[in-house]
Design a protein around this motif. Structure first.
Motif, short mmCIF file in Angstrom:
data_model
loop_
_atom_site.label_atom_id
_atom_site.label_comp_id
_atom_site.label_asym_id
_atom_site.label_seq_id
_atom_site.Cartn_x
_atom_site.Cartn_y
_atom_site.Cartn_z
N ILE A 100 0.88 -1.24 -0.07
CA ILE A 100 0.02 -0.05 -0.10
C ILE A 100 0.88 1.23 -0.08
O ILE A 100 1.88 1.09 0.69
CB ILE A 100 -0.94 0.03 1.26
CG1 ILE A 100 -1.94 -1.11 1.28
CG2 ILE A 100 -1.63 1.39 1.43
CD1 ILE A 100 -2.43 -1.31 2.63
N ARG A 102 0.71 5.83 -0.17
CA ARG A 102 -0.13 6.82 -0.04
C ARG A 102 0.01 7.70 -1.39
O ARG A 102 1.00 8.26 -1.67
CB ARG A 102 0.03 7.67 1.38
CG ARG A 102 -0.95 8.74 1.62
CD ARG A 102 -0.71 9.29 3.03
NE ARG A 102 -1.03 8.13 3.93
CZ ARG A 102 -2.31 8.00 4.56
NH1 ARG A 102 -3.32 8.80 4.22
NH2 ARG A 102 -2.56 7.01 5.38
N GLU A 108 -4.81 9.65 -0.19
CA GLU A 108 -5.55 8.43 0.07
C GLU A 108 -4.57 7.29 -0.12
O GLU A 108 -3.77 7.10 -1.22
CB GLU A 108 -6.81 8.16 -1.11
CG GLU A 108 -7.99 9.30 -1.02
CD GLU A 108 -8.70 8.87 0.14
OE1 GLU A 108 -9.04 7.62 0.57
OE2 GLU A 108 -9.00 9.85 0.92
N PRO A 109 -4.78 6.08 0.57
CA PRO A 109 -4.13 4.87 0.55
C PRO A 109 -4.38 4.14 -0.85
O PRO A 109 -5.83 4.00 -1.04
CB PRO A 109 -4.39 4.08 1.52
CG PRO A 109 -5.53 4.64 2.31
CD PRO A 109 -5.78 5.94 1.79
N ARG A 111 -3.70 0.74 -2.94
CA ARG A 111 -3.45 -0.87 -2.79
C ARG A 111 -2.74 -1.20 -4.13
O ARG A 111 -3.45 -1.32 -5.02
CB ARG A 111 -4.70 -1.67 -2.61
CG ARG A 111 -5.30 -1.12 -1.51
CD ARG A 111 -6.95 -1.90 -1.54
NE ARG A 111 -7.72 -1.41 -0.46
CZ ARG A 111 -8.76 -1.95 0.04
NH1 ARG A 111 -9.17 -2.99 -0.59
NH2 ARG A 111 -9.63 -1.44 0.82
N GLY A 136 -2.66 4.61 9.09
CA GLY A 136 -3.38 4.48 8.09
C GLY A 136 -3.13 3.37 7.15
O GLY A 136 -4.27 2.69 6.50
N THR A 137 -2.03 2.95 7.10
CA THR A 137 -1.55 1.82 6.43
C THR A 137 -2.34 0.40 6.97
O THR A 137 -2.78 -0.49 6.12
CB THR A 137 -0.20 1.42 6.13
OG1 THR A 137 0.30 2.63 5.55
CG2 THR A 137 0.15 0.48 5.24
N THR A 140 -5.92 0.16 6.17
CA THR A 140 -6.53 -0.01 4.97
C THR A 140 -6.15 -1.53 4.87
O THR A 140 -7.05 -2.40 4.24
CB THR A 140 -5.62 0.61 4.16
OG1 THR A 140 -5.93 2.06 4.12
CG2 THR A 140 -5.78 0.11 2.44
N THR A 141 -5.27 -2.22 5.45
CA THR A 141 -4.94 -3.55 5.36
C THR A 141 -6.13 -4.39 5.96
O THR A 141 -6.54 -5.49 5.50
CB THR A 141 -3.63 -3.88 5.98
OG1 THR A 141 -2.42 -3.04 5.32
CG2 THR A 141 -3.31 -5.30 5.78
#
Ligand code: URA
Length: 207
Positions: A100, A102, A108-109, A111, A136-137, A140-141
Motif C-alpha cells: 500500500i 499513499r 488516499e491509500p 493498494r 493509515g496503512t 487499509t490492510t
C-alpha cells in the motif's frame, strides 16, 4: 485491544534497535528475534486438540494446534523484516502479501499489490509491520482483509505510537495489537518518537 509484550528480553532487544549505530545485520537479526517473541504472545490462545501417538514407551496422549489455519500478512516493504522470525514459530502458515502506498495528492491509500492466502475467512491473520505510526496503512490492510471475509485479525509491531493505536481502536475495535513498546508520539513527518527511525531503511540497508 493493545498487548504490550513487556519482557526483559524484549526490552533489551528493543534497546539494540534504538541505537543509531546499529548495523543492518544486527537490526535484521534482532527485529526477527522480537518478532518471534511477539508471535509467542499473539498465539497464546490458539485452540489445541488431543490425540494419541506412539511414544518411546507406548501410546502417549499429546496435543497439537487445531486446524493450523493462520496466515501471516507482511505489509510491504518493512513487514518483510519480521517475516522470518514469525515463520520460525509457525513454519507451516500461508503468507499473504499486501503493498500500500499513499497518493501524495489525494492522501488516499492506494493498494498496489494484494495476494491473499485462500480460505482467508477461516484463518487467523497476523499482520506484520515494524511500526504502527498513524495507523493509515494498517487500517487499509484490515479493511481489505475484512472485505475478503477474514474476521480474526491481529497485528504485530515492534513499536507503536499512541495516535495509531487510538485510530485502530476507533476504526477496528475487534483487532488485537501486539507491540514491544508504545512510544511517546509522532513527529510532524509521521515518524515515531523516540522510535527506530525508518524501519524499512534499517532492514534493507537503504538509508
Ligand atoms: N515508519 C517508519 O519506518 N518509522 C516510523 O517512525 C514511522 C513509520
Amino acid at each position: 485491544m493493545v498487548h504490550v509484550v513487556d519482557h526483559p528480553l524484549v526490552r533489551h532487544k528493543l534497546g539494540i534497535l534504538r541505537r543509531d549505530d546499529v548495523s543492518t545485520k544486527n537490526f535484521r537479526e534482532v527485529a526477527n528475534e522480537i518478532a518471534r517473541l511477539l508471535t509467542y504472545e499473539a498465539t497464546k490462545d490458539l485452540e489445541l486438540e488431543s490425540l494419541s501417538v506412539q511414544g518411546w514407551a507406548g501410546p502417549v496422549d499429546v496435543e497439537e494446534i487445531k486446524g493450523k489455519k493462520i496466515t501471516v500478512v507482511p505489509i510491504l516493504r518493512a513487514g518483510i523484516g519480521m517475516l522470518d522470525g514469525v515463520l520460525d514459530m509457525v513454519p507451516g502458515v500461508k503468507v499473504s502479501v499486501v503493498g500500500i502506498f499513499r497518493n501524495e495528492e489525494t492522501l488516499e491509500p492506494v493498494r498496489y499489490y494484494v495476494k491473499l492466502a485462500g480460505n482467508i475467512e477461516e484463518r487467523l491473520a497476523l499482520i506484520l509491520d515494524p511500526m504502527l505510526a498513524t495507523g493509515g496503512t494498517l487500517s487499509t490492510t484490515i479493511d481489505l482483509l475484512k472485505e475478503a471475509g477474514c474476521t480474526n485479525i491481529r497485528g504485530l509491531f515492534l513499536v507503536a505510537a499512541p495516535e495509531g493505536i487510538e485510530r485502530i481502536e476507533r476504526e477496528h475495535p475487534d483487532v488485537h495489537i501486539y507491540t514491544a513498546a508504545v512510544d511517546e508520539r509522532l513527529n510532524e513527518n509521521g515518524y515515531i518518537l523516540p522510535g527506530l527511525g525508518d524501519a524499512g531503511d534499517k532492514i534493507f540497508g537503504t538509508k
